[in-house]
Design a protein around this motif. Structure first.
Motif, PDB file in Angstrom:
ATOM      1  N   ARG A   8      44.095  46.407  33.658  1.00 32.83           N
ATOM      2  CA  ARG A   8      42.812  47.047  33.332  1.00 32.83           C
ATOM      3  C   ARG A   8      42.099  46.308  32.191  1.00 32.83           C
ATOM      4  N   ILE A   9      42.820  46.008  31.143  1.00 31.60           N
ATOM      5  CA  ILE A   9      42.221  45.332  29.983  1.00 31.60           C
ATOM      6  C   ILE A   9      41.711  43.937  30.359  1.00 31.60           C
ATOM      7  N   ARG A  10      42.464  43.219  31.191  1.00 31.43           N
ATOM      8  CA  ARG A  10      42.007  41.884  31.625  1.00 31.43           C
ATOM      9  C   ARG A  10      40.707  41.977  32.407  1.00 31.43           C
ATOM     10  N   ARG A  11      40.572  42.993  33.270  1.00 31.97           N
ATOM     11  CA  ARG A  11      39.328  43.164  34.029  1.00 31.97           C
ATOM     12  C   ARG A  11      38.183  43.444  33.065  1.00 31.97           C
ATOM     13  N   GLN A  12      38.440  44.269  32.041  1.00 37.15           N
ATOM     14  CA  GLN A  12      37.394  44.601  31.073  1.00 37.15           C
ATOM     15  C   GLN A  12      36.988  43.386  30.247  1.00 37.15           C
ATOM     16  N   LEU A  13      37.986  42.667  29.718  1.00 47.07           N
ATOM     17  CA  LEU A  13      37.704  41.505  28.871  1.00 47.07           C
ATOM     18  C   LEU A  13      36.985  40.395  29.639  1.00 47.07           C
ATOM     19  N   ARG A  16      34.701  41.938  34.632  1.00 49.10           N
ATOM     20  CA  ARG A  16      34.821  42.004  36.096  1.00 49.10           C
ATOM     21  C   ARG A  16      34.602  43.453  36.532  1.00 49.10           C
ATOM     22  N   ALA A  17      33.349  43.883  36.533  1.00 43.66           N
ATOM     23  CA  ALA A  17      32.999  45.285  36.800  1.00 43.66           C
ATOM     24  C   ALA A  17      33.479  45.746  38.174  1.00 43.66           C
ATOM     25  N   GLN A  18      33.289  44.933  39.199  1.00 41.67           N
ATOM     26  CA  GLN A  18      33.724  45.330  40.539  1.00 41.67           C
ATOM     27  C   GLN A  18      35.244  45.466  40.586  1.00 41.67           C
ATOM     28  N   GLU A  19      35.957  44.504  40.024  1.00 45.23           N
ATOM     29  CA  GLU A  19      37.414  44.548  40.056  1.00 45.23           C
ATOM     30  C   GLU A  19      37.958  45.705  39.229  1.00 45.23           C
ATOM     31  N   LEU A  20      37.341  45.987  38.084  1.00 42.51           N
ATOM     32  CA  LEU A  20      37.772  47.123  37.266  1.00 42.51           C
ATOM     33  C   LEU A  20      37.580  48.421  38.049  1.00 42.51           C
ATOM     34  N   THR A  21      36.455  48.537  38.719  1.00 41.57           N
ATOM     35  CA  THR A  21      36.185  49.720  39.536  1.00 41.57           C
ATOM     36  C   THR A  21      37.182  49.821  40.682  1.00 41.57           C
ATOM     37  N   LEU A  22      37.427  48.719  41.358  1.00 41.49           N
ATOM     38  CA  LEU A  22      38.373  48.693  42.467  1.00 41.49           C
ATOM     39  C   LEU A  22      39.767  49.101  41.991  1.00 41.49           C
ATOM     40  N   PHE A  23      40.211  48.548  40.880  1.00 43.01           N
ATOM     41  CA  PHE A  23      41.535  48.855  40.346  1.00 43.01           C
ATOM     42  C   PHE A  23      41.634  50.330  39.946  1.00 43.01           C
ATOM     43  N   ASN A  24      40.691  50.794  39.130  1.00 45.07           N
ATOM     44  CA  ASN A  24      40.732  52.183  38.654  1.00 45.07           C
ATOM     45  C   ASN A  24      40.655  53.173  39.812  1.00 45.07           C
ATOM     46  N   LEU A  25      39.777  52.910  40.757  1.00 47.57           N
ATOM     47  CA  LEU A  25      39.614  53.823  41.885  1.00 47.57           C
ATOM     48  C   LEU A  25      40.834  53.788  42.809  1.00 47.57           C
ATOM     49  N   ALA A  26      41.460  52.637  42.946  1.00 47.63           N
ATOM     50  CA  ALA A  26      42.685  52.546  43.751  1.00 47.63           C
ATOM     51  C   ALA A  26      43.782  53.428  43.142  1.00 47.63           C
ATOM     52  N   ILE A  27      43.924  53.372  41.835  1.00 46.32           N
ATOM     53  CA  ILE A  27      44.936  54.184  41.148  1.00 46.32           C
ATOM     54  C   ILE A  27      44.584  55.665  41.259  1.00 46.32           C
ATOM     55  N   ASP A  28      43.354  56.038  40.902  1.00 44.31           N
ATOM     56  CA  ASP A  28      42.950  57.451  40.917  1.00 44.31           C
ATOM     57  C   ASP A  28      43.000  58.066  42.315  1.00 44.31           C
ATOM     58  N   SER A  29      42.455  57.352  43.292  1.00 43.71           N
ATOM     59  CA  SER A  29      42.264  57.952  44.614  1.00 43.71           C
ATOM     60  C   SER A  29      43.549  58.057  45.427  1.00 43.71           C
ATOM     61  N   ILE A 111      43.121  39.822  45.921  1.00 42.73           N
ATOM     62  CA  ILE A 111      42.683  40.259  44.588  1.00 42.73           C
ATOM     63  C   ILE A 111      43.848  40.909  43.849  1.00 42.73           C
ATOM     64  N   VAL A 112      44.554  41.804  44.526  1.00 43.72           N
ATOM     65  CA  VAL A 112      45.707  42.475  43.901  1.00 43.72           C
ATOM     66  C   VAL A 112      46.763  41.441  43.519  1.00 43.72           C
ATOM     67  N   GLY A 113      47.020  40.482  44.388  1.00 43.09           N
ATOM     68  CA  GLY A 113      47.973  39.417  44.075  1.00 43.09           C
ATOM     69  C   GLY A 113      47.575  38.648  42.819  1.00 43.09           C
ATOM     70  N   ALA A 114      46.285  38.380  42.678  1.00 43.66           N
ATOM     71  CA  ALA A 114      45.795  37.671  41.484  1.00 43.66           C
ATOM     72  C   ALA A 114      45.981  38.522  40.229  1.00 43.66           C
ATOM     73  N   TRP A 115      45.700  39.836  40.346  1.00 47.18           N
ATOM     74  CA  TRP A 115      45.898  40.733  39.202  1.00 47.18           C
ATOM     75  C   TRP A 115      47.349  40.706  38.746  1.00 47.18           C
TER      76      TRP A 115
END
Length: 181
Positions: A8-13, A16-29, A111-115
């Motif tokens: 999460r912090i790497r996406r923020q720093l 990467r707004a789309q990736e941060l959204t994708l990551f957060n929403l994947a976890i929440d949903s 994308i997930v693999g890169a994260w």
């Protein structure tokens, strides 16, 4: 949890707004990749605000599943929608490839693999389904409430949830030992 925060912090720093959204929403949903990528802006918004909860029809089961959208994720979604100038009927995660209306499951997997690789973990061990399982596993560990996890994942059978979470006999016995009648 430290891996979640590292990604999460790497996406923020990296802004990467789309990736941060994708990551957060994947976890929440707790949605399967195909359902997550198929979300449209109007699925997660009410008017001009991001909703605290959403309901989607699962492609695999054709059953609705409801999920919460935490404040952190709502902020990320709102920022992404504004940055990308997305309209309510548009896909939340549009593709840059003209023949695809939204990110493909293959691209999501990359994308997930890169994260995962970016924080020093083996991408071969973690995948898109890991994100679906993450919050469900944390909820189960904290509450031991299988029924709640079953509902959150949209499983029809409790046995499926047990297998999905990888609950072993020892876990079941530990729960039984803590329960007095």
């Amino acid at each position: 949890m430290k891996e979640i925060w590292a990604i999460r912090i790497r996406r923020q720093l990296d802004h990467r707004a789309q990736e941060l959204t994708l990551f957060n929403l994947a976890i929440d949903s707790k949605l399967r990749g195909c359902d997550l990528l198929g979300l449209r802006v109007h699925d997660v918004t009410q008017g001009s605000h991001v909703a605290a909860r959403a309901i989607v029809m699962q492609k695999k089961t054709q059953r609705p599943v409801q999920f919460e959208i935490t404040e952190r994720t709502r902020d990320a979604v709102a920022a992404w929608i504004a940055t990308a100038h997305l309209k309510p009927e548009e896909f939340l995660f549009p593709s840059r490839v003209s023949e695809s209306p939204h990110l493909s499951t293959r691209q999501y997997s990359r994308i997930v693999g890169a994260w995962v690789g970016s924080i020093g973990l083996d991408p071969a061990v973690y995948g898109t389904h890991t994100l679906r399982r993450t919050k469900a596993t944390l909820i189960y560990r904290r509450t031991k409430n299988l029924r709640a996890v079953q509902l959150l994942l949209g499983h029809t059978k409790l046995e499926s949830t047990v297998r999905y979470l990888g609950i072993e006999v020892d876990d079941a016995l530990e729960i039984a030992e803590k329960t007095e009648v």
